[in-house]
Design a protein around this motif. Sequence first.
Motif, PDB file in Angstrom:
ATOM      1  N   CYS A  53       9.100  -4.143  -3.532  1.00 25.25           N
ATOM      2  CA  CYS A  53       9.298  -3.015  -4.421  1.00 25.25           C
ATOM      3  C   CYS A  53       7.989  -2.766  -5.173  1.00 25.25           C
ATOM      4  N   ALA A  54       7.657  -1.491  -5.403  1.00 25.98           N
ATOM      5  CA  ALA A  54       6.431  -1.151  -6.108  1.00 25.98           C
ATOM      6  C   ALA A  54       6.703  -0.029  -7.098  1.00 25.98           C
ATOM      7  N   ALA A  55       5.920   0.008  -8.157  1.00 26.23           N
ATOM      8  CA  ALA A  55       6.105   1.037  -9.183  1.00 26.23           C
ATOM      9  C   ALA A  55       4.759   1.615  -9.589  1.00 26.23           C
ATOM     10  N   ARG A  56       4.781   2.918  -9.812  1.00 23.74           N
ATOM     11  CA  ARG A  56       3.564   3.635 -10.177  1.00 23.74           C
ATOM     12  C   ARG A  56       3.771   4.332 -11.500  1.00 23.74           C
ATOM     13  N   TYR A  57       2.799   4.230 -12.388  1.00 19.51           N
ATOM     14  CA  TYR A  57       2.932   4.846 -13.705  1.00 19.51           C
ATOM     15  C   TYR A  57       2.487   6.306 -13.692  1.00 19.51           C
TER      16      TYR A  57
ATOM     17  N   GLN B 207       6.650  -6.654 -21.175  1.00 17.17           N
ATOM     18  CA  GLN B 207       6.179  -7.189 -19.904  1.00 17.17           C
ATOM     19  C   GLN B 207       6.934  -6.526 -18.765  1.00 17.17           C
ATOM     20  N   VAL B 208       6.183  -6.012 -17.800  1.00 16.28           N
ATOM     21  CA  VAL B 208       6.796  -5.314 -16.679  1.00 16.28           C
ATOM     22  C   VAL B 208       7.319  -6.318 -15.669  1.00 16.28           C
ATOM     23  N   GLN B 209       8.544  -6.061 -15.224  1.00 14.32           N
ATOM     24  CA  GLN B 209       9.127  -6.893 -14.170  1.00 14.32           C
ATOM     25  C   GLN B 209       9.830  -6.018 -13.156  1.00 14.32           C
ATOM     26  N   LEU B 210       9.613  -6.341 -11.897  1.00  6.20           N
ATOM     27  CA  LEU B 210      10.358  -5.718 -10.800  1.00  6.20           C
ATOM     28  C   LEU B 210      11.058  -6.856 -10.068  1.00  6.20           C
ATOM     29  N   VAL B 211      12.375  -6.836 -10.072  1.00  9.21           N
ATOM     30  CA  VAL B 211      13.139  -7.930  -9.480  1.00  9.21           C
ATOM     31  C   VAL B 211      13.936  -7.390  -8.301  1.00  9.21           C
ATOM     32  N   GLU B 212      13.598  -7.888  -7.131  1.00  2.00           N
ATOM     33  CA  GLU B 212      14.245  -7.430  -5.904  1.00  2.00           C
ATOM     34  C   GLU B 212      15.389  -8.347  -5.508  1.00  2.00           C
ATOM     35  N   SER B 213      16.331  -7.784  -4.774  1.00  4.65           N
ATOM     36  CA  SER B 213      17.426  -8.579  -4.217  1.00  4.65           C
ATOM     37  C   SER B 213      17.986  -7.846  -3.008  1.00  4.65           C
TER      38      SER B 213
ATOM     39  N   THR C 175       1.730   7.187  -0.582  1.00  5.69           N
ATOM     40  CA  THR C 175       2.068   6.218   0.459  1.00  5.69           C
ATOM     41  C   THR C 175       1.103   5.043   0.523  1.00  5.69           C
ATOM     42  N   SER C 176       0.003   5.102  -0.184  1.00  7.76           N
ATOM     43  CA  SER C 176      -0.956   3.993  -0.131  1.00  7.76           C
ATOM     44  C   SER C 176      -0.575   2.932  -1.141  1.00  7.76           C
ATOM     45  N   HIS C 177      -0.685   1.662  -0.752  1.00 12.37           N
ATOM     46  CA  HIS C 177      -0.267   0.608  -1.676  1.00 12.37           C
ATOM     47  C   HIS C 177      -1.186   0.530  -2.892  1.00 12.37           C
ATOM     48  N   GLY C 178      -2.422   1.015  -2.747  1.00  8.79           N
ATOM     49  CA  GLY C 178      -3.337   1.021  -3.878  1.00  8.79           C
ATOM     50  C   GLY C 178      -2.956   1.995  -4.976  1.00  8.79           C
ATOM     51  N   SER C 179      -2.009   2.888  -4.690  1.00 16.44           N
ATOM     52  CA  SER C 179      -1.566   3.876  -5.675  1.00 16.44           C
ATOM     53  C   SER C 179      -0.502   3.328  -6.614  1.00 16.44           C
ATOM     54  N   TYR C 180      -0.021   2.141  -6.343  1.00 20.41           N
ATOM     55  CA  TYR C 180       1.045   1.552  -7.139  1.00 20.41           C
ATOM     56  C   TYR C 180       0.493   0.445  -8.034  1.00 20.41           C
ATOM     57  N   ASP C 181       1.055   0.362  -9.235  1.00 18.17           N
ATOM     58  CA  ASP C 181       0.510  -0.515 -10.265  1.00 18.17           C
ATOM     59  C   ASP C 181       1.203  -1.871 -10.367  1.00 18.17           C
ATOM     60  N   TYR C 182       2.455  -1.891 -10.052  1.00 19.29           N
ATOM     61  CA  TYR C 182       3.242  -3.117 -10.218  1.00 19.29           C
ATOM     62  C   TYR C 182       4.012  -3.412  -8.939  1.00 19.29           C
ATOM     63  N   TRP C 183       4.229  -4.716  -8.699  1.00 15.43           N
ATOM     64  CA  TRP C 183       4.877  -5.159  -7.474  1.00 15.43           C
ATOM     65  C   TRP C 183       5.918  -6.224  -7.770  1.00 15.43           C
ATOM     66  N   GLY C 184       6.992  -6.205  -6.960  1.00 11.36           N
ATOM     67  CA  GLY C 184       7.971  -7.268  -7.018  1.00 11.36           C
ATOM     68  C   GLY C 184       7.512  -8.464  -6.199  1.00 11.36           C
TER      69      GLY C 184
ATOM     70  N   MET D 293       8.794   5.021  -7.773  1.00 15.22           N
ATOM     71  CA  MET D 293       9.037   3.670  -7.280  1.00 15.22           C
ATOM     72  C   MET D 293       9.155   3.730  -5.770  1.00 15.22           C
ATOM     73  N   GLY D 294       8.620   2.701  -5.137  1.00 15.17           N
ATOM     74  CA  GLY D 294       8.583   2.722  -3.693  1.00 15.17           C
ATOM     75  C   GLY D 294       8.886   1.372  -3.077  1.00 15.17           C
ATOM     76  N   TRP D 295       8.997   1.411  -1.770  1.00 15.69           N
ATOM     77  CA  TRP D 295       9.216   0.205  -0.973  1.00 15.69           C
ATOM     78  C   TRP D 295       8.128   0.112   0.091  1.00 15.69           C
ATOM     79  N   PHE D 296       7.574  -1.066   0.219  1.00 13.42           N
ATOM     80  CA  PHE D 296       6.605  -1.368   1.260  1.00 13.42           C
ATOM     81  C   PHE D 296       7.121  -2.597   2.015  1.00 13.42           C
ATOM     82  N   ARG D 297       6.538  -2.852   3.172  1.00 10.59           N
ATOM     83  CA  ARG D 297       6.905  -4.057   3.911  1.00 10.59           C
ATOM     84  C   ARG D 297       5.678  -4.637   4.600  1.00 10.59           C
ATOM     85  N   GLN D 298       5.749  -5.928   4.841  1.00 16.62           N
ATOM     86  CA  GLN D 298       4.654  -6.609   5.511  1.00 16.62           C
ATOM     87  C   GLN D 298       5.219  -7.625   6.479  1.00 16.62           C
TER      88      GLN D 298
END
Length: 124
Positions: A94-98, A1-7, A106-115, A32-37
């Motif tokens: 945090c985001a990760a792309r396989y 199971q994929v997990q991204l844990v931010e702190s 740079t597009s959020h749709g390009s990443y597969d997993y999110w923290g 792996m990338g960082w996005f913000r909202q």
Amino acid sequence: QVQLVESGGGLVQAGGSLRLSCAASGRTFSTMGWFRQAPGKEREFVAAIMWTAGSTRYADSVKGRFTVSKDNAKNTVYLQMNSLKPEDTAVYYCAARYAGSLIPPTSHGSYDYWGQGTQVTVSS
């Protein structure tokens, strides 16, 4: 199971610094990338790093102030944020792309997993 844990989020005064961490588990990723909202705004790209080559990419708004890095042994990516401004206030994800790519997407749709996201608040 994929997990991204931010702190590492929190409240800081303008001009201050914070370091975010994202520990990944469950599989290996190419990027792996960082996005913000921010409230009322769309999620935007901040920075990304390719896991093998170490290539990085930054949004223009954070170039020279933020640094993305990784620790292969810990499977962790970091975002060092210096000279913070009130406009940097947002939830940071945090985001990760396989799949591989030539440069970090740079597009959020390009990443597969999110923290789950971590709040960064910069006071003026």
